[in-house]
Write an enzyme that holds these catalytic residues in place. Structure first.
Site, PDB file in Angstrom:
ATOM      1  N   SER A  14     -23.192  15.538 -34.694  1.00  0.00           N
ATOM      2  CA  SER A  14     -23.201  14.803 -33.421  1.00  0.00           C
ATOM      3  C   SER A  14     -23.241  13.286 -33.572  1.00  0.00           C
ATOM      4  CB  SER A  14     -24.380  15.235 -32.560  1.00  0.00           C
ATOM      5  OG  SER A  14     -24.000  16.344 -31.794  1.00  0.00           O
ATOM      6  N   LYS A  64     -20.382  11.616 -32.088  1.00  0.00           N
ATOM      7  CA  LYS A  64     -20.292  11.335 -30.641  1.00  0.00           C
ATOM      8  C   LYS A  64     -20.392   9.834 -30.358  1.00  0.00           C
ATOM      9  CE  LYS A  64     -21.957  15.901 -28.985  1.00  0.00           C
ATOM     10  NZ  LYS A  64     -22.277  16.834 -30.042  1.00  0.00           N
ATOM     11  N   TYR A 100     -12.750  18.305 -31.233  1.00  0.00           N
ATOM     12  CA  TYR A 100     -14.205  18.104 -31.259  1.00  0.00           C
ATOM     13  C   TYR A 100     -14.835  18.649 -32.550  1.00  0.00           C
ATOM     14  CZ  TYR A 100     -19.103  19.051 -30.169  1.00  0.00           C
ATOM     15  OH  TYR A 100     -20.474  19.143 -30.233  1.00  0.00           O
ATOM     16  N   TYR A 115     -31.533  14.286 -28.775  1.00  0.00           N
ATOM     17  CA  TYR A 115     -31.769  15.594 -28.158  1.00  0.00           C
ATOM     18  C   TYR A 115     -32.851  15.519 -27.087  1.00  0.00           C
ATOM     19  CZ  TYR A 115     -28.913  16.947 -32.091  1.00  0.00           C
ATOM     20  OH  TYR A 115     -27.891  17.036 -32.991  1.00  0.00           O
ATOM     21  N   VAL A 131     -26.995  17.736 -36.082  1.00  0.00           N
ATOM     22  CA  VAL A 131     -27.628  18.923 -36.647  1.00  0.00           C
ATOM     23  C   VAL A 131     -27.402  19.071 -38.157  1.00  0.00           C
ATOM     24  CG1 VAL A 131     -27.709  20.290 -34.521  1.00  0.00           C
ATOM     25  CG2 VAL A 131     -25.699  20.442 -36.004  1.00  0.00           C
TER      26      VAL A 131
HETATM   27  N1  GLU Z   1     -20.881  20.608 -33.795  1.00  0.00           N
HETATM   28  C1  GLU Z   1     -22.210  20.804 -33.303  1.00  0.00           C
HETATM   29  C2  GLU Z   1     -22.188  21.640 -32.044  1.00  0.00           C
HETATM   30  O1  GLU Z   1     -21.361  21.439 -31.216  1.00  0.00           O
HETATM   31  C3  GLU Z   1     -22.833  19.468 -33.076  1.00  0.00           C
HETATM   32  C4  GLU Z   1     -24.234  19.596 -32.592  1.00  0.00           C
HETATM   33  C5  GLU Z   1     -25.096  18.415 -32.929  1.00  0.00           C
HETATM   34  O2  GLU Z   1     -25.037  17.861 -34.033  1.00  0.00           O
HETATM   35  O3  GLU Z   1     -25.873  18.051 -32.038  1.00  0.00           O
HETATM   36  O4  GLU Z   1     -22.978  22.510 -31.844  1.00  0.00           O
END
Ligand code: GLU
Length: 305
Positions: free
Chosen positions: A64, A67, A189, A241, A259
């Protein structure tokens, strides 16, 4: 001037009892294969210096953290139009929750939860041909390292098991908040999330966030100072989070975690720092990584507060 190396060395020493505590994310099978005992840290300053400890040069799955890069690119492409399709409030729920999306009629709370990142990816797909590669090149340019790659095993692993992401993208489509097909959005994604980078790469790539939007090495403007302020504000309020409050309380820096166990944090005007340790706490943030950042701001006496 602060002597960063002794501080980083102290942090790495003091954090060692936390390494391996918590759980490696296993819902993406390929991520579960990583050695839980890694710890790396890299701090970059706008004057071009880098200070490292531990496994700072071992690539990990940024997940993430991507992002931040995709949102930056979307803001470059369409500016404030992003906010016609996305909110900017902390979600107060899991990063992959479907319930909130239903209640809020397909408008994701913020760009850093999964549904928000799907919309951001959709914006990029609609604007750029070969968007997947454009994002990779964008990130390579930010960190000045052409060897950053997609980890295809991780991308495929998530493609095979990411049922909740498929549900979410289809849900967004049903509300009319995706222009491209859910499959196309998720293909891009999952690849963005699979980018494999070192702590040094990630810290370098985020230097613009502590330098008013400018890449210090080349002088290139990534985004305006106003957008830089907004990106940092979103990281502070939505980047870690469902425990952004606790993270701000303990660390006091805008940050984004993934994650894969990485966390990028910045102190505008001073530094960007990336930590990586794969075991996560109950909120999904790297347990040792969060402890390291807390130690860093305590020892240096520097945070946004
Ligand atoms: N590719 C992971 C998902 O979509 C990213 C989640 C993350 O790192 O928060 O679940």
């Amino acid at each position: 001037m602060i002597s960063w190396q002794p501080i980083i060395d102290d942090v790495a020493r003091e954090v060692s009892p936390h390494i391996g505590k918590g759980k490696v994310a296993a819902y993406i099978p390929e991520l579960a294969r990583v050695d839980a005992n890694h710890f790396g840290m890299a701090l970059c300053t706008p004057d071009g210096r880098t200070y490292c400890a531990g496994d700072a040069s071992i690539p990990f799955s940024i997940q993430s953290i991507s992002k931040v890069f995709t949102l930056t690119l979307a803001l470059q492409l369409v500016g404030d139009d992003v906010w016609k399709r996305l909110g900017r409030e902390p979600s107060g729920s899991a990063f992959n929750s479907l319930v909130q999306l239903e209640q809020e009629r397909g408008i994701p709370r913020n760009p850093f939860i999964n549904a928000g990142a799907h919309v951001v990816t959709d914006i990029i797909l609609s604007r750029l041909q070969d968007a997947k590669l454009k994002v990779l090149h964008f990130v390579r340019g930010l960190c000045n390292n052409s060897s950053v790659v997609f980890d295809l095993a991780v991308a495929r692993s998530e493609q095979a098991t990411g049922f909740r992401n498929y549900a979410m993208a289809n849900f967004l489509k049903s509300f009319g908040n995706l222009n491209n097909s859910p499959d196309a959005v998720l293909d891009a994604y999952f690849h963005h999330c699979s980018m494999s980078m070192t702590c040094v790469d990630v810290a370098r790539a985020c230097l613009f966030l502590c330098n008013s939007g400018i890449l210090p090495e080349s002088g290139e403007c990534v985004v305006s100072p106003a957008l830089t302020k907004r990106l940092n504000a979103l990281m502070l309020t939505c980047g870690t989070y469902d425990s952004v409050g606790d993270f701000a309380f303990r660390v006091g820096l805008p940050a984004k975690s993934g994650v894969g166990g990485g966390i990028i944090a910045v102190l505008p005007g001073h530094f960007s720092v990336c930590v990586w340790s794969p075991c996560l706490n109950e909120s999904g943030n790297s347990l040792a990584g969060t402890a390291a950042l807390e130690l860093l701001t305590e020892k240096s006496g520097l945070s946004i507060f």
